[in-house]
Scaffold this motif. Sequence first.
Motif, short mmCIF file in Angstrom:
data_model
loop_
_atom_site.label_atom_id
_atom_site.label_comp_id
_atom_site.label_asym_id
_atom_site.label_seq_id
_atom_site.Cartn_x
_atom_site.Cartn_y
_atom_site.Cartn_z
N ILE A 1 0.85 -1.20 0.00
CA ILE A 1 0.00 0.00 0.00
C ILE A 1 0.89 1.26 0.00
N ASP A 2 1.98 1.16 0.75
CA ASP A 2 2.88 2.32 0.86
C ASP A 2 4.27 1.92 0.34
N PRO A 3 4.65 2.40 -0.85
CA PRO A 3 5.92 1.97 -1.47
C PRO A 3 7.16 2.38 -0.68
N SER A 4 6.99 3.30 0.29
CA SER A 4 8.18 3.70 1.07
C SER A 4 8.55 2.63 2.11
N VAL A 5 7.66 1.62 2.26
CA VAL A 5 7.96 0.56 3.24
C VAL A 5 9.15 -0.27 2.73
N PRO A 6 10.18 -0.42 3.55
CA PRO A 6 11.38 -1.11 3.07
C PRO A 6 11.24 -2.63 3.14
N ILE A 7 10.50 -3.20 2.22
CA ILE A 7 10.32 -4.66 2.26
C ILE A 7 11.04 -5.29 1.06
N GLN A 8 11.84 -6.30 1.35
CA GLN A 8 12.70 -6.88 0.32
C GLN A 8 12.56 -8.39 0.28
N ILE A 9 12.97 -8.96 -0.85
CA ILE A 9 13.03 -10.42 -0.97
C ILE A 9 13.92 -10.96 0.14
N GLY A 10 13.46 -12.03 0.79
CA GLY A 10 14.23 -12.62 1.90
C GLY A 10 13.77 -12.14 3.26
N ASP A 11 13.04 -11.01 3.30
CA ASP A 11 12.52 -10.53 4.60
C ASP A 11 11.45 -11.50 5.11
N LYS A 12 11.23 -11.41 6.43
CA LYS A 12 10.16 -12.25 6.99
C LYS A 12 9.03 -11.36 7.48
N ILE A 13 7.81 -11.79 7.24
CA ILE A 13 6.65 -11.08 7.80
C ILE A 13 5.74 -12.10 8.47
N GLU A 14 4.83 -11.60 9.29
CA GLU A 14 3.88 -12.50 9.96
C GLU A 14 2.45 -12.17 9.53
N ILE A 15 1.66 -13.23 9.42
CA ILE A 15 0.24 -13.07 9.06
C ILE A 15 -0.58 -13.56 10.26
N TRP A 16 -1.50 -12.74 10.73
CA TRP A 16 -2.35 -13.15 11.84
C TRP A 16 -3.21 -14.35 11.42
N VAL A 17 -3.33 -15.32 12.30
CA VAL A 17 -4.21 -16.46 12.01
C VAL A 17 -5.66 -15.98 12.10
N GLN A 18 -6.42 -16.29 11.07
CA GLN A 18 -7.80 -15.84 10.97
C GLN A 18 -8.76 -16.83 11.67
N TYR A 19 -8.51 -18.12 11.46
CA TYR A 19 -9.39 -19.17 12.02
C TYR A 19 -8.48 -20.25 12.58
N LEU A 20 -8.33 -20.25 13.89
CA LEU A 20 -7.26 -21.08 14.48
C LEU A 20 -7.46 -22.57 14.32
N ASP A 21 -8.71 -23.04 14.32
CA ASP A 21 -8.95 -24.48 14.15
C ASP A 21 -8.32 -24.97 12.85
N SER A 22 -8.52 -24.17 11.82
CA SER A 22 -8.05 -24.54 10.50
C SER A 22 -6.52 -24.46 10.40
N ALA A 23 -5.94 -23.44 11.00
CA ALA A 23 -4.48 -23.30 10.96
C ALA A 23 -3.80 -24.40 11.77
N LEU A 24 -4.36 -24.70 12.96
CA LEU A 24 -3.74 -25.73 13.81
C LEU A 24 -3.69 -27.07 13.09
N ALA A 25 -4.73 -27.34 12.29
CA ALA A 25 -4.81 -28.63 11.60
C ALA A 25 -3.66 -28.83 10.63
N LEU A 26 -3.00 -27.75 10.24
CA LEU A 26 -1.96 -27.84 9.20
C LEU A 26 -0.54 -27.87 9.75
N HIS A 27 -0.41 -27.73 11.06
CA HIS A 27 0.94 -27.65 11.65
C HIS A 27 1.12 -28.74 12.70
#
Length: 354
Positions: free
Chosen positions: A309-335
Amino acid sequence: MTEKLRKEEIKTPALLLDMDRMQVNLQTMSEYFRLRKAKLRPHFKGHLVLAFADKQIEAGAIGMTCARLEQAERLVQHGITNVLVASEIAGTGMMRQFVELSEQAPVMVAVDNPQMVCDLAVLAGSHAAKINLVVDLDVGLGRCGVTSPEAALSLTKLILQKGMRFRGLMGYGGSNRLPHGPEKERAARTMLQPLLYTKSLMESAGIAVEIVSCGCTADYAVMAAVPEVTEIQTGSYLLMDTGHNPFAPEFHRTLSVLATVVSKTGDERIVIDAGLKALGLNPELPEVKGAKALRVKALHAEHAIVKIIDPSVPIQIGDKIEIWVQYLDSALALHSRMYGMKGQQVEKTFKIDH
Ligand SMILES: Cc1ncc(COP(=O)(O)O)c(C=O)c1O
């Protein structure tokens, strides 16, 4: 002393847990129940980690709810014996499994039909008195449960006639999707009515109702204030996800999926290595944790496409980001494991016991 793994060293995609926030959620709920008559029987599916079930019991829960017999077996092996399997079982295999488990511990199972009662009685034989049953009432979800108080009474009479133990009633009406306030209270109380009426019907027939089990993370406070309710089956409060959070904002989200940026197209978008197979099914697109300038636009099986959304954000290939889990039952089933984080370090890794 061995060095603790740092966040940037974790292979992605990976499920992360904010341990401090989980501890706050645990305390918030246990504080609420500390002086109440109703007690907490947390749903194991809300985390699937035995060590967290221990924490919940240490914090005052009377036992655990679970959805599957295998989960009940694992809890019993682990030493937690006050367990309610809040799902009906059917077929000789499952029935036998439950009869065998009942030899080890007074685990309860939900029942909503005479066939299940009769089959269990046959399999249990002279051990029928060790079979603990809770009559499940449909309080509006339209899933399992007997559909009338009279049907609950006749099923209970059958349980007693077969020499098994009737422990009480349960009614799960689905997740309450209303913000805290009078409308939610009305909805929760309406849902409770059939359970309360059934309890009085049973008692008029001279049948003791030890347990009235109901409620969820979004309506625990309404349900627990009703004097006839003995226990609440909340699940999501401990780890909390984006989907449940608006309806129980006193609990903090704790779970995120760590992902690596594997591609970047100009200032327009990045692609991360976590998609549906790491984040699970999401009723809505999940949010990027701590980065308003990044927005998930689409989920593919192994990737998510994230708009910049904001191109001034310094995000590069190789960086790590986190995504909030939306529905925990479904996410837990995959890990198979969860990284318990304290700040930027892994404090402890937890096995997820499906
Ligand atoms: C039978 C039963 N009880 C309790 C719950 C807990 O709900 P929540 O995670 O909203 O607390 C669920 C959730 O699906 C459930 O199926």
